[in-house]
Design a protein around this motif. Structure first.
Motif, mmCIF file in Angstrom:
data_model
loop_
_atom_site.group_PDB
_atom_site.id
_atom_site.type_symbol
_atom_site.label_atom_id
_atom_site.label_comp_id
_atom_site.label_asym_id
_atom_site.label_seq_id
_atom_site.Cartn_x
_atom_site.Cartn_y
_atom_site.Cartn_z
ATOM 1 N N UNK A 287 3.759 4.607 4.064
ATOM 2 C CA UNK A 287 3.556 3.867 5.291
ATOM 3 C C UNK A 287 2.189 4.067 5.899
ATOM 4 N N UNK A 288 1.913 3.249 6.905
ATOM 5 C CA UNK A 288 0.688 3.328 7.693
ATOM 6 C C UNK A 288 1.045 3.469 9.165
ATOM 7 N N UNK A 289 0.298 4.326 9.824
ATOM 8 C CA UNK A 289 0.419 4.524 11.254
ATOM 9 C C UNK A 289 -0.977 4.413 11.850
ATOM 10 N N UNK A 290 -1.045 4.335 13.160
ATOM 11 C CA UNK A 290 -2.356 4.312 13.809
ATOM 12 C C UNK A 290 -2.271 4.974 15.175
ATOM 13 N N UNK B 282 2.875 1.259 11.928
ATOM 14 C CA UNK B 282 2.258 -0.023 11.617
ATOM 15 C C UNK B 282 3.063 -0.769 10.550
ATOM 16 N N UNK B 283 3.261 -0.133 9.411
ATOM 17 C CA UNK B 283 3.958 -0.799 8.311
ATOM 18 C C UNK B 283 4.446 0.240 7.321
ATOM 19 N N UNK B 284 5.471 -0.117 6.577
ATOM 20 C CA UNK B 284 5.975 0.777 5.537
ATOM 21 C C UNK B 284 6.564 -0.031 4.399
ATOM 22 N N UNK B 285 6.673 0.633 3.269
ATOM 23 C CA UNK B 285 7.341 0.059 2.107
ATOM 24 C C UNK B 285 8.258 1.132 1.546
ATOM 25 N N UNK B 286 9.498 0.745 1.279
ATOM 26 C CA UNK B 286 10.544 1.685 0.898
ATOM 27 C C UNK B 286 11.212 1.202 -0.378
ATOM 28 N N UNK B 287 11.546 2.167 -1.232
ATOM 29 C CA UNK B 287 12.204 1.804 -2.475
ATOM 30 C C UNK B 287 13.597 2.402 -2.552
ATOM 31 N N UNK B 288 14.411 1.820 -3.402
ATOM 32 C CA UNK B 288 15.706 2.387 -3.695
ATOM 33 C C UNK B 288 15.523 3.471 -4.757
ATOM 34 N N UNK B 289 16.621 4.080 -5.160
ATOM 35 C CA UNK B 289 16.545 5.229 -6.057
ATOM 36 C C UNK B 289 15.863 4.954 -7.383
ATOM 37 N N UNK B 290 15.964 3.729 -7.884
ATOM 38 C CA UNK B 290 15.341 3.423 -9.159
ATOM 39 C C UNK B 290 13.986 2.766 -8.986
ATOM 40 N N UNK B 291 13.413 2.901 -7.790
ATOM 41 C CA UNK B 291 12.111 2.328 -7.478
ATOM 42 C C UNK B 291 12.092 0.820 -7.538
ATOM 43 N N UNK B 292 13.223 0.189 -7.453
ATOM 44 C CA UNK B 292 13.259 -1.264 -7.405
ATOM 45 C C UNK B 292 13.178 -1.700 -5.959
ATOM 46 N N UNK B 293 12.976 -2.941 -5.758
ATOM 47 C CA UNK B 293 12.991 -3.483 -4.405
ATOM 48 C C UNK B 293 11.636 -3.473 -3.759
ATOM 49 N N UNK B 294 11.353 -2.438 -3.030
ATOM 50 C CA UNK B 294 10.122 -2.426 -2.270
ATOM 51 C C UNK B 294 10.281 -3.199 -0.978
ATOM 52 N N UNK B 295 11.103 -2.686 -0.089
ATOM 53 C CA UNK B 295 11.355 -3.356 1.181
ATOM 54 C C UNK B 295 10.257 -3.010 2.172
ATOM 55 N N UNK B 296 9.667 -4.021 2.778
ATOM 56 C CA UNK B 296 8.575 -3.807 3.732
ATOM 57 C C UNK B 296 9.068 -4.000 5.163
ATOM 58 N N UNK B 297 8.482 -3.230 6.042
ATOM 59 C CA UNK B 297 8.771 -3.313 7.473
ATOM 60 C C UNK B 297 7.435 -3.292 8.208
ATOM 61 N N UNK B 298 7.317 -4.093 9.253
ATOM 62 C CA UNK B 298 6.088 -4.178 10.027
ATOM 63 C C UNK B 298 6.374 -4.046 11.513
ATOM 64 N N UNK B 299 5.425 -3.449 12.215
ATOM 65 C CA UNK B 299 5.486 -3.469 13.669
ATOM 66 C C UNK B 299 5.304 -4.910 14.137
#
Length: 122
Positions: free
Chosen positions: A35-38, A48-65
């Protein structure tokens, strides 16, 4: 130990773009989240933003402020050792020191970079 080094900050006019990068090195590390913070002058650090994966590194869910949604994009390389923040339509209120962070487990950010300054002039 994992080291994180940010780069890409600088001075840009309002409406411009910058791309921040954060490279991870050190011990083998499988991130759950990157993730990124400021932190703006006189203010608390904020997400600011983050990217998260499931256990097998699939997906890549993003979240933004909300303040950056639609203007910033977070991305990583295939090895998950570099995380980038593409910042477009920058505003003076985006001026801050930007930090990257990674975590190995849900809900935690275990390692932090030293930060890179982003200054947006009006």
């Amino acid at each position: 130990q994992v080291q994180l080094v940010e780069s890409g900050g600088g001075l840009v006019q309002a409406g411009g773009s910058l791309r921040l990068s954060c490279a991870a090195s050190g011990r083998t590390f499988r991130p759950y989240v990157m993730g990124w913070f400021r932190r703006a002058p006189g203010k608390e650090r904020e997400f600011v933003a983050s990217i998260t994966w499931s256990g097998d590194w699939s997906g890549g869910r993003t979240v933004y402020a909300d303040s950056v949604l639609g203007r910033f994009t977070i991305s990583t390389d295939n090895s998950k050792t570099t995380v980038r923040l593409h910042m477009n339509i920058l505003k003076p209120e985006d001026t801050a020191v930007y930090y990257c962070s990674v975590g190995a487990t849900p809900g935690t950010y275990d390692y932090w970079g030293q930060g890179t300054q982003v200054t947006v002039s009006s």
